[in-house]
Scaffold this motif. Structure first.
Motif, PDB file in Angstrom:
ATOM      1  N   ARG A   1       0.827  -1.062  -0.015  1.00 56.39           N
ATOM      2  CA  ARG A   1      -0.055   0.147  -0.028  1.00 56.39           C
ATOM      3  C   ARG A   1       0.939   1.203   0.174  1.00 56.39           C
ATOM      4  N   ILE A   2       0.371   2.303  -0.536  1.00 56.36           N
ATOM      5  CA  ILE A   2       1.130   3.572  -0.728  1.00 56.36           C
ATOM      6  C   ILE A   2       0.376   4.648  -0.440  1.00 56.36           C
ATOM      7  N   SER A   3       0.976   5.784   0.013  1.00 54.48           N
ATOM      8  CA  SER A   3       0.216   7.109   0.109  1.00 54.48           C
ATOM      9  C   SER A   3       1.241   8.142  -0.350  1.00 54.48           C
ATOM     10  N   ALA A   4       0.702   9.421  -0.880  1.00 62.93           N
ATOM     11  CA  ALA A   4       1.559  10.277  -1.427  1.00 62.93           C
ATOM     12  C   ALA A   4       1.141  11.655  -1.302  1.00 62.93           C
ATOM     13  N   ASP A   5       1.756  12.612  -1.234  1.00 63.26           N
ATOM     14  CA  ASP A   5       1.309  14.117  -1.334  1.00 63.26           C
ATOM     15  C   ASP A   5       2.268  14.916  -2.051  1.00 63.26           C
ATOM     16  N   LEU A   6       1.631  15.886  -2.841  1.00 64.07           N
ATOM     17  CA  LEU A   6       2.511  17.115  -3.599  1.00 64.07           C
ATOM     18  C   LEU A   6       2.693  18.266  -2.839  1.00 64.07           C
ATOM     19  N   SER A   7       4.001  18.847  -3.048  1.00 64.85           N
ATOM     20  CA  SER A   7       4.310  19.982  -2.153  1.00 64.85           C
ATOM     21  C   SER A   7       3.586  21.326  -2.700  1.00 64.85           C
ATOM     22  N   LYS A   8       3.055  21.149  -4.074  1.00 71.70           N
ATOM     23  CA  LYS A   8       2.596  22.312  -4.916  1.00 71.70           C
ATOM     24  C   LYS A   8       1.315  21.921  -5.677  1.00 71.70           C
ATOM     25  N   LYS A   9       0.376  22.663  -6.089  1.00 70.18           N
ATOM     26  CA  LYS A   9      -0.624  22.337  -6.917  1.00 70.18           C
ATOM     27  C   LYS A   9      -0.258  22.867  -8.471  1.00 70.18           C
ATOM     28  N   ARG A  10       0.583  24.125  -8.389  1.00 70.24           N
ATOM     29  CA  ARG A  10       0.905  24.297  -9.684  1.00 70.24           C
ATOM     30  C   ARG A  10       2.597  24.730  -9.705  1.00 70.24           C
ATOM     31  N   VAL A  11       3.038  24.326 -11.122  1.00 75.91           N
ATOM     32  CA  VAL A  11       4.237  24.874 -11.127  1.00 75.91           C
ATOM     33  C   VAL A  11       4.440  25.044 -12.651  1.00 75.91           C
TER      34      VAL A  11
ATOM     35  N   THR B   1      -1.455  -2.222 -15.646  1.00 80.85           N
ATOM     36  CA  THR B   1      -1.482  -3.458 -14.697  1.00 80.85           C
ATOM     37  C   THR B   1      -1.206  -4.838 -15.569  1.00 80.85           C
ATOM     38  N   SER B   2      -1.545  -4.580 -16.763  1.00 84.34           N
ATOM     39  CA  SER B   2      -1.209  -5.818 -17.815  1.00 84.34           C
ATOM     40  C   SER B   2       0.038  -5.978 -18.392  1.00 84.34           C
ATOM     41  N   ARG B   3       0.670  -5.075 -18.906  1.00 86.74           N
ATOM     42  CA  ARG B   3       2.035  -5.041 -19.591  1.00 86.74           C
ATOM     43  C   ARG B   3       2.992  -4.312 -18.738  1.00 86.74           C
ATOM     44  N   HIS B   4       2.627  -3.525 -18.006  1.00 85.82           N
ATOM     45  CA  HIS B   4       3.695  -2.942 -16.772  1.00 85.82           C
ATOM     46  C   HIS B   4       4.623  -1.961 -17.789  1.00 85.82           C
ATOM     47  N   GLU B   5       4.180  -1.380 -18.600  1.00 81.03           N
ATOM     48  CA  GLU B   5       4.776  -0.242 -19.456  1.00 81.03           C
ATOM     49  C   GLU B   5       4.557   0.892 -18.682  1.00 81.03           C
ATOM     50  N   VAL B   6       5.854   1.647 -18.404  1.00 82.47           N
ATOM     51  CA  VAL B   6       5.688   2.728 -17.434  1.00 82.47           C
ATOM     52  C   VAL B   6       5.487   4.153 -18.328  1.00 82.47           C
TER      53      VAL B   6
ATOM     54  N   TYR C   1       3.476   5.207  -7.343  1.00 82.50           N
ATOM     55  CA  TYR C   1       3.374   3.693  -7.118  1.00 82.50           C
ATOM     56  C   TYR C   1       4.626   3.110  -7.264  1.00 82.50           C
ATOM     57  N   LEU C   2       4.937   1.967  -6.754  1.00 87.19           N
ATOM     58  CA  LEU C   2       5.988   1.297  -6.828  1.00 87.19           C
ATOM     59  C   LEU C   2       6.134   0.787  -8.334  1.00 87.19           C
ATOM     60  N   LYS C   3       7.350   0.757  -8.706  1.00 84.26           N
ATOM     61  CA  LYS C   3       7.928   0.301 -10.242  1.00 84.26           C
ATOM     62  C   LYS C   3       6.994  -1.048 -10.552  1.00 84.26           C
ATOM     63  N   PRO C   4       6.202  -1.259 -11.451  1.00 81.03           N
ATOM     64  CA  PRO C   4       5.741  -2.306 -11.640  1.00 81.03           C
ATOM     65  C   PRO C   4       6.565  -3.635 -11.730  1.00 81.03           C
ATOM     66  N   SER C   5       6.124  -4.451 -11.057  1.00 84.08           N
ATOM     67  CA  SER C   5       6.851  -5.905 -10.924  1.00 84.08           C
ATOM     68  C   SER C   5       5.989  -7.005 -11.045  1.00 84.08           C
TER      69      SER C   5
ATOM     70  N   TYR D   1       6.099  -9.406  -9.211  1.00 86.82           N
ATOM     71  CA  TYR D   1       6.171 -10.028  -7.745  1.00 86.82           C
ATOM     72  C   TYR D   1       4.960  -9.303  -6.824  1.00 86.82           C
ATOM     73  N   TYR D   2       4.241  -8.343  -7.559  1.00 86.57           N
ATOM     74  CA  TYR D   2       3.246  -7.500  -6.681  1.00 86.57           C
ATOM     75  C   TYR D   2       2.097  -8.236  -7.064  1.00 86.57           C
ATOM     76  N   ALA D   3       1.199  -8.320  -5.962  1.00 81.99           N
ATOM     77  CA  ALA D   3      -0.211  -8.755  -6.215  1.00 81.99           C
ATOM     78  C   ALA D   3      -0.932  -7.881  -6.954  1.00 81.99           C
ATOM     79  N   ASP D   4      -0.862  -6.620  -7.045  1.00 78.79           N
ATOM     80  CA  ASP D   4      -1.759  -5.545  -7.831  1.00 78.79           C
ATOM     81  C   ASP D   4      -0.761  -4.287  -7.876  1.00 78.79           C
ATOM     82  N   LEU D   5      -1.163  -3.151  -8.370  1.00 77.06           N
ATOM     83  CA  LEU D   5      -0.373  -1.953  -8.517  1.00 77.06           C
ATOM     84  C   LEU D   5      -1.329  -0.613  -7.828  1.00 77.06           C
ATOM     85  N   PRO D   6      -1.701  -0.631  -6.353  1.00 77.62           N
ATOM     86  CA  PRO D   6      -2.131   0.431  -5.982  1.00 77.62           C
ATOM     87  C   PRO D   6      -1.385   1.597  -6.336  1.00 77.62           C
ATOM     88  N   TYR D   7      -2.118   2.928  -6.278  1.00 80.50           N
ATOM     89  CA  TYR D   7      -1.368   4.204  -6.395  1.00 80.50           C
ATOM     90  C   TYR D   7      -2.003   5.244  -5.770  1.00 80.50           C
TER      91      TYR D   7
END
Length: 578
Positions: free
Chosen positions: A275-285, A322-327, A357-361, A363-369
């Motif tokens: 599981r993962i959580s993230a925040d951004l320091s700005k809303k506009r750049v 989630t299917s081909r793991h293309e980034v 999210y974590l770089k697709p692998s 070895y991960y059950a799914d790819l939450p973000y």
């Protein structure tokens, strides 16, 4: 004598296996049972001799040699009798076979081979027979037919038969932390001259093909080598995917016929959940500037949620594949620290969602973000901008906000007395267009002498942008005097309207020479004004125009302004005609 019977899925056997070799005392070659015998010669000839109507012959479709040395014949299951004959290579026509047998049994088809008639025992040629391919003929009889003789290029592969067995992995599955595995097995060799299967000799090459699925089906080919005297081999593997079968066989040599491939066992991946959580320091750049991504990533372990230390975390403009793991485009990346947190800069080239999210692998059950949104305002252009100051004191600005896409953008008409300090006059909207621009029109009371421009404040869509400033000025005017003589003229009589028009120049009011003025009349009881006479002011701004007293009503003077002066008009005078 054995009666003729139909055996659709049962064993059909005849005499015995006979080896014929010089110097050996052997029984006579067994012939077909009396019920089937038709004498000598071909089946077709025998049938014609007997006067019987023979059925159309059924061809032999194949001859195969099984891994255990048995010979397999491609004939229908309802054959009444089948006999195979094995000859020495290059043997002259009519010579006695090295071996004949009619002890064959029907076997059903499987996923790896079709149905057919196989010898009950492996075929062993006379002692001293060399390894190689031996010609085979087949005698058979079908229901309603006669004995047929087939010489269609069949052969017995009389060679060492080496195969693989006992394939197994050293673990039940791979996972995020345990990605390596070892496949072990044993290679054995059957010698058809002895009927014994023994460990394959050291150095035997084993070819293994793995069928794997990660984000797509792939095939991996590897080679192992038998070590030691026990026929064993081992093959290290880092699959990086689910192993879903495959096959292992030995390499063919001049005197070795590889057995059918042994099936590789499955080796699944035990998936890791995170599981993962993230925040951004700005809303506009601005484009090229960075926003800081901070967050936390944890993995589920038997002991609960723990920091996912060392995992690679990335931010991209789109959701994880989630299917081909293309980034695709990576805006920023880092690794998860020992406490489960991460911090890194990310750059956005356009307004977008920021998916972390974590770089697709595999070895991960799914790819939450976790998603945040970042605005990157774009530049635009002003086109067709026109700002005018009317004679009546109104400033009017028109133009276009030009961009690839725009919709109801707020713009502002500003003024400045000195061209440096700007003040908002009125806001307007550049309304959505369909051709790459948004038109706008803004009007407001203006000034005698000022600078004007259109301004757009930065927002999530566009950068701040100002149009080129323009200086607009007009000269103030006024009618300092206006009189009518006589003051009470007779109806339809002529009268004179006179007075003085001034302009404000040099800091004071002065006569306005050469101005065009108009005498106006509004009849009593009406709201409409009518012009009566036009004229031009003299050197001191004085004017004198003749009019006709059409009736009671109001009279006034008006300036016909040019591009440099403001409009003005005199006070109204009511004239009561006699």
């Amino acid at each position: 004598m054995r009666p003729a019977r139909l055996f659709p899925h049962a064993s059909v056997r005849a005499a015995a296996v006979f080896a014929l070799s010089a110097g050996l005392t052997l029984p006579a070659l067994a012939t077909a049972p009396a019920a089937f015998a038709v004498g000598t010669g071909t089946a077709t000839t025998a049938a014609r001799t007997a006067g019987a109507a023979a059925a159309a012959p059924v061809p032999v479709t194949r001859t195969d040699t099984f891994d255990d040395g048995r010979l397999d014949i491609g004939l229908p299951y309802n054959a009444l009798w089948v006999k195979v004959n094995v000859f020495a290579p290059g043997q002259q026509p009519g010579a006695a076979p090295l071996l004949s047998t009619d002890e064959l049994s029907w076997h059903d088809y499987t996923s790896s081979r079709p149905g057919g008639w196989a010898t009950d025992q492996p075929l062993r040629l006379p002692e001293g027979s060399a390894f190689g391919d031996y010609p085979v003929t087949v005698d058979y009889r079908m229901p309603g037919g006669t004995i047929q003789h087939w010489e269609g290029g069949g052969k017995l592969s009389y060679r060492l038969h080496t195969g693989v067995s006992g394939l197994a992995f050293d673990r039940e599955s791979t996972d995020y932390e345990h990605r390596d595995a070892v496949l072990t097995g044993t290679a054995t060799t059957l010698d058809p001259s002895t009927g014994l299967r023994t460990p394959a000799h050291e150095g035997t090459k084993v070819k293994v093909g793995f069928r794997m699925y990660g984000t797509d089906w792939t095939d991996l080919a590897k080679t192992a080598t038998v070590t030691g005297n026990g026929g064993g081999f081992s093959l290290p593997l880092t699959p990086g995917a689910d192993v879903r079968g495959g096959g292992a066989t030995v390499e063919a040599t001049a005197d070795t016929d590889p057995d059918d491939a042994a099936e590789v066992p499955d080796l699944p991946i035990s998936k890791t959940k995170y599981r993962i959580s993230a925040d951004l320091s700005k809303k506009r750049v601005h484009k090229g500037d960075s926003v800081t991504v901070t967050g936390r990533a944890e993995r589920l372990t038997p002991g609960g949620w723990k920091p996912f230390t060392g995992a690679t975390v990335i931010s991209t403009p789109r959701e994880p594949d989630t299917s081909r793991h293309e980034v695709g485009t990576v805006m920023g990346s880092s690794t998860v620290g020992e406490d489960g947190t991460f911090t890194y800069p990310a750059k956005a080239a356009y307004t977008t969602g920021v998916h972390t999210y974590l770089k697709p692998s595999v070895y991960y059950a799914d790819l939450p973000y976790d998603r945040g949104d970042i605005a990157v305002p774009k530049a635009f252009k002003y086109t067709n901008v026109k700002i005018e100051l009317s004679p009546y004191g109104k400033v009017r600005a028109t133009g276009r906000l030009a961009a690839d896409w725009c919709w109801d953008e707020r713009v502002t008409l500003q003024y400045s007395a000195d061209g440096k300090t700007w003040v908002n006059l009125r806001h307007g909207v550049a309304e959505g267009g369909t051709a790459g621009y948004c038109p706008f029109t803004i009007e407001n009371d203006g000034f005698v002498n000022a600078y004007y421009r259109i301004a757009h404040a930065e927002n999530d869509n566009f950068l701040a942008q100002n149009s080129a400033p323009v200086r607009l000025t007009r000269t103030l005017t006024r009618f300092s005097s206006f009189s009518v003589s006589p003051t009470r003229p007779h109806k339809d009589a002529r009268f004179t309207a006179s007075g003085t028009l001034q302009q404000h120049t040099g800091g004071k009011w002065q006569g306005y020479k050469g101005a065009k003025v108009t005498l106006l009349f509004k009849p009593k009881g009406e709201n409409q004004w009518y012009w009566v006479a036009k004229g031009t002011t003299g050197s001191s701004g004085k004017y004198s125009l003749k009019g006709t007293a059409y009736g009671d009503g109001h009279w006034a003077m008006a300036l016909q302004p040019d591009s440099k002066h403001f409009y003005s008009e005199s006070k109204m005078k009511y004239v009561d005609v006699r």
